[in-house]
Scaffold this active site. Sequence first.
Site, PDB file in Angstrom:
ATOM      1  N   SER A 104      -1.703  -4.245   1.104  1.00 30.61           N
ATOM      2  CA  SER A 104      -2.737  -5.253   1.290  1.00 30.61           C
ATOM      3  C   SER A 104      -2.356  -6.587   0.643  1.00 30.61           C
ATOM      4  O   SER A 104      -1.345  -7.183   0.979  1.00 30.61           O
ATOM      5  CB  SER A 104      -4.072  -4.714   0.748  1.00 30.61           C
ATOM      6  N   ASP A 246      -5.162 -11.545   4.301  1.00 29.96           N
ATOM      7  CA  ASP A 246      -4.274 -10.967   3.301  1.00 29.96           C
ATOM      8  C   ASP A 246      -3.139 -10.247   4.023  1.00 29.96           C
ATOM      9  O   ASP A 246      -3.021 -10.334   5.248  1.00 29.96           O
ATOM     10  CB  ASP A 246      -5.041 -10.037   2.355  1.00 29.96           C
ATOM     11  N   ASP A 248      -2.375  -7.226   4.954  1.00 29.20           N
ATOM     12  CA  ASP A 248      -2.601  -6.271   6.046  1.00 29.20           C
ATOM     13  C   ASP A 248      -3.746  -6.691   6.952  1.00 29.20           C
ATOM     14  O   ASP A 248      -4.137  -5.954   7.851  1.00 29.20           O
ATOM     15  CB  ASP A 248      -2.826  -4.854   5.512  1.00 29.20           C
ATOM     16  N   ASP A 250      -6.988  -7.007   6.661  1.00 32.12           N
ATOM     17  CA  ASP A 250      -8.293  -6.349   6.733  1.00 32.12           C
ATOM     18  C   ASP A 250      -9.374  -7.213   6.085  1.00 32.12           C
ATOM     19  O   ASP A 250     -10.522  -6.794   5.995  1.00 32.12           O
ATOM     20  CB  ASP A 250      -8.259  -4.952   6.113  1.00 32.12           C
TER      21      ASP A 250
END
Length: 452
Positions: A104, A246, A248, A250
């Site tokens: 992340s 960010d 990843d 999400d």
Amino acid sequence: MGRLFGTDGVRGVANADLTAELALGLSVAAAHVLAEAGTFEGHRPTAVVGRDPRASGEFLEAAVVAGLASAGVDVLRVGVLPTPAVAYLTGSLGADIGVMLSASHNAMPDNGVKFFARGGHKLADELEDRIETVYEQHRTGEPWTRPTGAGVGRVTDYTEGFDRYVAHLIGVLPNRLDGLKVVLDEAHGAAARVSPEAFARAGAEVVTIGADPDGLNINDGCGSTHLELLRAAVVEHGADLGIAHDGDADRCLAVDAAGEEVDGDQILAVLALAMRDAGQLRKDTVVGTVMSNLGFKLAMERENIRLVQTAVGDRYVLESMKAEGFALGGEQSGHVIVLDHATTGDGTLTGLMLAARVAATGRSLAELAGVMQRLPQVLINVPDVDKTRVNTSSELATAVVEAERELGETGRVLLRQSGTEPLVRVMVEAADIEQARAVAGRLADVVKSALG
């Protein structure tokens, strides 16, 4: 062995904490546990495996794919895609397991393994615990049951995943983005191709920064944890808004045309009103956490929208939404869940929906975000105290009551113990920043004396 799974999968420094052997073993264990739980229901299981662009993701992906295939699971390898894309594809393709390799917003040396169950949902705690137990049993010598011959899993590169996910994002938008100029900061991460493509297909004029991942530069001075570059780019290009993801993708934070930050609470407020006006905000309720800004709560009260607050963590927000049938929830950090269209936080979807509201109303993002006044929030971490007594100390309880009396209806106090460190977090909100600092400082002193 300490618990491997945290609140968002297994994370650590790649090739030190998170090794190829661990990734492979966890994948085999996950296949065995889900088989025991009846997930596969007698059919040949399939897994979707994706990753962010970290260099370590290359060998960790190979380890996960090898583990799953050796356990008899067919693997669809989707390559570099956001976490919510892997969750979506797991559900839409009818796969039994989803695996995302990402840490992340963490720095590049870290990486992580996150599992999804059928439908694209995060695994329940009890399944994660069982995977750990089975992994440890076999690590210490108990042999695996291994298929042979035609029983081993087959591995396929599923190149259609990119277009399938982008089409999903465009398909759920309430309106197009024609006429909007948007700057996207992709954090040199998993959405570097997806997000610009989705915004462009939706009609926006797109400027990208942080969209050149090389395996080493993910989250490096850019993205949702470093908004400086995005603020400058929005002003420089005269854009209507900016969106930051960010590593990843999400989560999503935003910047208005003047370069001012629009945080997760403000994004939630804008989307809550948009969904209510469209008749999509079920039970006229939005879900936040105990860290949601008081200004958000007051704004929702003015708009006759109920706010349900959970413990900190998007998994707790999601649990509340699923249990009660709510449609919208999220965190100040920018994890926003639109449950009708995603099973987890989806930064690209959130950004698209925010831009769609700007396009539909003709109002600026600053004006829309102005529905709530973000009250000053001061957070002090008090270390080396007995955090277990934070809710039982009479001295601390008295100090909190006095502080709440001083702050009145436009202030708030929250004390909570850290989940990972021996410290207590003191959070104070007030209409005036100096008052918030003074009250937080006094409470921190009481925490030290009462719990030290």
